[in-house]
Design an enzyme around this catalytic site. Sequence first.
Site, PDB file in Angstrom:
ATOM      1  N   ASP A   1      23.994  37.810 -68.640  1.00 45.03           N
ATOM      2  CA  ASP A   1      24.473  36.988 -67.510  1.00 45.03           C
ATOM      3  C   ASP A   1      23.137  37.200 -66.838  1.00 45.03           C
ATOM      4  O   ASP A   1      22.693  39.023 -66.673  1.00 45.03           O
ATOM      5  CB  ASP A   1      25.622  37.304 -67.146  1.00 45.03           C
ATOM      6  CG  ASP A   1      25.799  37.561 -65.859  1.00 45.03           C
ATOM      7  OD1 ASP A   1      25.772  36.324 -65.146  1.00 45.03           O
ATOM      8  OD2 ASP A   1      27.587  37.406 -65.276  1.00 45.03           O
TER       9      ASP A   1
ATOM     10  N   ASP B   1      22.691  29.987 -65.877  1.00 39.00           N
ATOM     11  CA  ASP B   1      22.320  31.708 -65.554  1.00 39.00           C
ATOM     12  C   ASP B   1      23.167  32.678 -66.788  1.00 39.00           C
ATOM     13  O   ASP B   1      23.132  33.798 -66.891  1.00 39.00           O
ATOM     14  CB  ASP B   1      22.079  32.746 -64.502  1.00 39.00           C
ATOM     15  CG  ASP B   1      23.595  32.070 -63.880  1.00 39.00           C
ATOM     16  OD1 ASP B   1      24.261  31.570 -64.243  1.00 39.00           O
ATOM     17  OD2 ASP B   1      23.755  33.226 -63.022  1.00 39.00           O
ATOM     18  N   GLU B   2      24.350  31.852 -67.794  1.00 42.63           N
ATOM     19  CA  GLU B   2      25.219  32.460 -68.445  1.00 42.63           C
ATOM     20  C   GLU B   2      25.498  32.084 -69.478  1.00 42.63           C
ATOM     21  O   GLU B   2      25.289  30.458 -69.569  1.00 42.63           O
ATOM     22  CB  GLU B   2      26.240  33.385 -67.514  1.00 42.63           C
ATOM     23  CG  GLU B   2      26.730  32.052 -67.132  1.00 42.63           C
ATOM     24  CD  GLU B   2      28.035  32.444 -66.792  1.00 42.63           C
ATOM     25  OE1 GLU B   2      28.664  33.823 -67.251  1.00 42.63           O
ATOM     26  OE2 GLU B   2      28.687  32.624 -65.546  1.00 42.63           O
TER      27      GLU B   2
END
Lengths: 421, 372
Positions: free
Chosen positions: A45, A138-139
Amino acid sequence: MPALCRDCLTVFDALPDRARRCPACGGPRLISHPELFDLSIAHMDCDAFYASVEKRDDPSLADKPVIVGGGRRGVVSTACYIARIRGVRSAMPMFQALKLCPDAVVIRPRGSAYAAASRQIRAMLDALTPAVEPLSLDEAFLDMTGTQRLHHAPPAVMLARLVRAMETELGLSGSIGLSHNKFLAKIASDLDKPRGFSVIGRAETEDFLADKSVRLIWGVGAATQEALERAGIRSFADLRRWDRKALADRFGHGGERLWDLARGIDRRRVRRDHRPKSISNETTFFQDTDDRELLEGHLWRLSEKVSDRAKATGLAGRVVVLKLKRANHRLLTRRTSLWQATQMADTIFRAALGLYAPLAGTGPNRLIGVGLSEIVPAAEADLSEDLLDPGAARRLRAERATDAIRARFGPEAIIKGRGLR
Amino acid sequence: MKISIERGTLLKAVAQAQSVVERRNTIPILANVLIEAEGDAVSFRATDLDIEVVDKAPAVVERSGATTVSAVTLHEIVRKLPDGALVRLADDGTSGRLVVEAGRSTFTLATLPREDFPVMATTDYSSNFSAPAPVLRRLFDKSKFAISTEETRYYLNGVYMHVSQGDSGMVLRCVATDGHRLARIDADLPPGAETMPGVIVPRKTVNELRKLLEDDKTEIAVSVSETKVRFATPEITLTSKVIDGTFPDYARVIPIGNTRKLEVDASEFARAVDRVATVSSERSRAVKLALENDRLVLSVNAPDSGAAEEELLVAYDDERLEIGFNAKYLLEIASQVDRENAVFLFNSSGDPTLMREGGDTSAIYVVMPMRV
């Protein structure tokens, strides 16, 4: 105990439990865990992703509180860690955030910049394992099982190397959660943010969860939490006192899942072809509006953002959705099926405009949104032209040319006049 | 009202009426069929406010009158009655019930007053002519597959019926397109149709009309105004609003300069397309056509599921060409060909392709290629 230094990446098969600094480089960023080299399901993350991209691209922001989000009536999309210290949180209304942190630098989201950074990170993840399941820009989950022979290093080492490379090569930091299933990996990545690396082993799973709130479970929102509380369930330990059948009877299908999760059991696989159900973007207005020209300008910018994300992720959609929220918070959605899937802003915009036309002048509205759904891979999209609209082919060529120019000279290098409205 | 009618006759009349009725209705009366008995006939009238169908059938009328009952329920009842049964319909005009009797079965159905039933306003038709059923059948059957379902381009949701200049004189022409393929079908202009305004006949009307065209010997009376179109046989009258919109200028879509000619047995071609398309699971399956020296290679390459290839002997002597199409579109136009070979005229892999049957230009099809 097995240990690993996140600075120099030195591996220690057995280090005294009390060791706090790396015997090799003296760095303090040492992780040690009995199962460190036996676990292979990870969750990565990024730390305050949008804000970090902004700080990276404009170094003068480095020591300032940065909030990425829309307008005064909008909400915080990401706050950097400086702003977070002042109490700013994601999804917080912007006016409240600015009350807590009046000196914050507020930046409008730059979707294409984030998508570009996300693509670079994705390439790094793909180099680690074929089993990458992105959850958002973003993860992502990674299943590193069986990759040790390939990399000549256990997953933990490769993950530490990954976040180090993200920092040195991309200027973006991330946190890792390493465990034996997705549920726990995701919890772990959140334990030690930013620049974290947390491990939840098999042996400690039940003890670790015991006193945690059931709110940790993905899908347990306010409503489910209330239902659980009525049944006297607050923590995982409470949950564990119920037998499987009783939970299933009381909470239906999800009850069995709760029974499993209470014991840290999660059998979901890391699915690499996981596709989002929809790609959408919306904007909340500073002031309620019914101005057709203004709304159409927003429609164009939103269509472009949706298109940017579709292009960044190699996806397209068959259905275009328009969302309008009235001043009284009543939500209207309209959808239309396209004859072929698209990722092109021009096609999305025209469909959204067609949906908006009959609603024009019926406002005022506080929010407008555009989305794509029925997502398919980009290879199945925009394959054919329209007999009746020969101009469409020209507009799409122009859009591809625009994309190429932006990729080279930045997102502001070329924009449409209607984007200025 | 009190009538007796033969079950087969009744079933046919009610079936036509109930198919017009929308299944999900918010206005109760629209779910009903209006039954009117007078003289020696009974008529069944149903509407969805856009289309109205009236079906007249011979019956023994003991007491004339009118009422409305659920079209679907009446149809179901009649369908389940034994063949050859005599059916009696009776209402006393006050109880709000219609009694349906046949043999030992008795049904009592709720009615709604006939006054509530919306009857479509009459129009002055500017053009009246008559056409044999096979002519209309060909015009609509060969064009309706190309009707669009796209709601945003509502003016494509029907068949554009109009008078036009054909290759040898004026023709009655039907055109349908969804932007990806187009069908243009011509028939000799029936006397009296010269002044007909061009109208877009909605998809549902085209489907309902089809039921009037089964019998080759029937003459269909056609009436057209700017807003409505009517098709009538001696028994059935189908009246429909037309789509209020402008049909696009289709003439500029039809390629005239395509010179690369492929001639192929249509059914052999269709079967081959169908076979190779099997390996692809995508909704828009793309088939690649590679042409060179009387040889056509059809291929599908679906990275996730597999690949397929088939070769056909054809007539083609132009330079080598590779072009992709949606398999479904190719199948649909190829299946329009029933007498001669299919003739395809190509330009380049990015331009619209034209297809016709042999040298016959009274039915032509245009299809847009896709990237492969």
